[in-house]
Design an enzyme around this catalytic site. Sequence first.
Site, PDB file in Angstrom:
ATOM      1  N   GLY A  57       0.772  -1.243   0.000  1.00 26.30           N
ATOM      2  CA  GLY A  57       0.000   0.000   0.000  1.00 26.30           C
ATOM      3  C   GLY A  57       0.795   1.280   0.000  1.00 26.30           C
ATOM      4  O   GLY A  57       0.294   2.325  -0.432  1.00 26.30           O
ATOM      5  N   GLU A  89       4.001   3.889   6.289  1.00 30.58           N
ATOM      6  CA  GLU A  89       2.743   3.131   6.256  1.00 30.58           C
ATOM      7  C   GLU A  89       1.715   3.880   5.428  1.00 30.58           C
ATOM      8  O   GLU A  89       1.622   5.105   5.516  1.00 30.58           O
ATOM      9  CB  GLU A  89       2.191   2.972   7.671  1.00 30.58           C
ATOM     10  N   ASP A  90       0.924   3.136   4.676  1.00 33.82           N
ATOM     11  CA  ASP A  90      -0.146   3.775   3.907  1.00 33.82           C
ATOM     12  C   ASP A  90      -1.252   4.285   4.822  1.00 33.82           C
ATOM     13  O   ASP A  90      -1.663   5.436   4.753  1.00 33.82           O
ATOM     14  CB  ASP A  90      -0.707   2.802   2.851  1.00 33.82           C
ATOM     15  N   ASP A 107      -5.119   1.873  10.932  1.00 30.91           N
ATOM     16  CA  ASP A 107      -6.524   1.704  11.296  1.00 30.91           C
ATOM     17  C   ASP A 107      -6.573   1.329  12.783  1.00 30.91           C
ATOM     18  O   ASP A 107      -6.542   2.189  13.649  1.00 30.91           O
ATOM     19  CB  ASP A 107      -7.088   0.615  10.362  1.00 30.91           C
ATOM     20  N   PHE A 153     -13.825   3.422   4.694  1.00 33.14           N
ATOM     21  CA  PHE A 153     -12.895   2.622   3.896  1.00 33.14           C
ATOM     22  C   PHE A 153     -12.476   3.430   2.671  1.00 33.14           C
ATOM     23  O   PHE A 153     -13.319   3.956   1.947  1.00 33.14           O
ATOM     24  CB  PHE A 153     -13.546   1.305   3.466  1.00 33.14           C
ATOM     25  N   ASP A 186      -5.774  -0.475  -1.899  1.00 38.82           N
ATOM     26  CA  ASP A 186      -6.621  -1.299  -2.757  1.00 38.82           C
ATOM     27  C   ASP A 186      -7.928  -1.675  -2.095  1.00 38.82           C
ATOM     28  O   ASP A 186      -8.093  -1.562  -0.877  1.00 38.82           O
ATOM     29  CB  ASP A 186      -5.892  -2.599  -3.122  1.00 38.82           C
ATOM     30  N   ARG A 223      -5.333   0.420  -6.651  1.00 39.94           N
ATOM     31  CA  ARG A 223      -4.070   1.011  -6.174  1.00 39.94           C
ATOM     32  C   ARG A 223      -3.548   2.079  -7.122  1.00 39.94           C
ATOM     33  O   ARG A 223      -2.790   2.960  -6.728  1.00 39.94           O
ATOM     34  CB  ARG A 223      -2.988  -0.073  -6.044  1.00 39.94           C
TER      35      ARG A 223
HETATM   36  P1  5GP Z   1      -4.487  -1.983  11.066  1.00 37.45           P
HETATM   37  O1  5GP Z   1      -3.596  -3.126  11.407  1.00 37.45           O
HETATM   38  O2  5GP Z   1      -3.956  -0.658  11.555  1.00 37.45           O
HETATM   39  O3  5GP Z   1      -5.899  -2.224  11.529  1.00 37.45           O
HETATM   40  O4  5GP Z   1      -4.594  -1.936   9.494  1.00 37.45           O
HETATM   41  C1  5GP Z   1      -3.581  -1.457   8.712  1.00 37.45           C
HETATM   42  C2  5GP Z   1      -3.653  -1.987   7.308  1.00 37.45           C
HETATM   43  O5  5GP Z   1      -4.998  -2.266   6.947  1.00 37.45           O
HETATM   44  C3  5GP Z   1      -3.168  -0.976   6.298  1.00 37.45           C
HETATM   45  O6  5GP Z   1      -1.778  -1.106   6.058  1.00 37.45           O
HETATM   46  C4  5GP Z   1      -4.006  -1.311   5.086  1.00 37.45           C
HETATM   47  O7  5GP Z   1      -3.397  -2.317   4.334  1.00 37.45           O
HETATM   48  C5  5GP Z   1      -5.290  -1.837   5.657  1.00 37.45           C
HETATM   49  N1  5GP Z   1      -6.342  -0.806   5.754  1.00 37.45           N
HETATM   50  C6  5GP Z   1      -6.844  -0.219   6.867  1.00 37.45           C
HETATM   51  N2  5GP Z   1      -7.809   0.656   6.567  1.00 37.45           N
HETATM   52  C7  5GP Z   1      -7.928   0.628   5.226  1.00 37.45           C
HETATM   53  C8  5GP Z   1      -8.753   1.364   4.294  1.00 37.45           C
HETATM   54  O8  5GP Z   1      -9.594   2.214   4.622  1.00 37.45           O
HETATM   55  N3  5GP Z   1      -8.564   1.067   2.981  1.00 37.45           N
HETATM   56  C9  5GP Z   1      -7.662   0.151   2.546  1.00 37.45           C
HETATM   57  N4  5GP Z   1      -7.570  -0.032   1.229  1.00 37.45           N
HETATM   58  N5  5GP Z   1      -6.871  -0.542   3.381  1.00 37.45           N
HETATM   59  C10 5GP Z   1      -6.996  -0.294   4.710  1.00 37.45           C
END
Ligand code: 5GP
Length: 180
Positions: free
Chosen positions: A50, A104-105, A108, A157, A164, A170
């Site tokens: 990402g 990091e992209d 969440d 989201f 993606d 992407r």
């Molecule tokens: P976390 O572990 O912080 O819950 O999630 C992080 C990862 O979840 C990010 O690196 C990404 O790949 C994915 N992610 C979280 N939120 C989103 C979102 O709104 N859209 C997309 N495409 N990926 C997300």
Amino acid sequence: MEPRIVTLHDSQFSTYLSEEEIIARIQILADQINQDYEGKNPLFLAVLNGSFMFAADLLKRVTVPCEIAFVRLSSYQNMQSTGKVKEVLGLVDDIKSRHVIILEDIVDTGHTLKGLEQQLLEKEPASLEVAALLVKPECLQHPLELKYIAKNIPNDFVVGYGLDYNGIGRNLRDIYKIVS
Ligand code: 5GP
């Protein structure tokens, strides 16, 4: 400007952050990093897939000598975080005593980042910071210190600019959010 709609798989997304706004915010991050890392030869660790666009646009604006490496670590399936933390793959560089900045992209729940930070700290970097393109503060479940954040967003989201939806989207230049 009228919102633009894209359809990816079964869902519709509408324009949320333009490429111009993203780049303007990345420039601010780069300015901060250039000040903070003068003489430190930082090692950026971009988390694939990402963060590839974010990493490219940020690194073009970093003017201090630096290095970049790419790692893979995914715990996300479909639209919900699985909560599982996976291993860091592809880290061949020795990060001991290096000033490391994770790219990091999107953050969440923070599970992914927490797991990654724990694994990297075991390798004894001189310092470890995070630069995140997007953060969803409402969703954070861990007290993470995120030093460089391009933008905080609500719990929607989003896709595009490297992010993606089940494998596609992407390549979109702007960031879109799901139409609820
Ligand atoms: P976390 O572990 O912080 O819950 O999630 C992080 C990862 O979840 C990010 O690196 C990404 O790949 C994915 N992610 C979280 N939120 C989103 C979102 O709104 N859209 C997309 N495409 N990926 C997300």
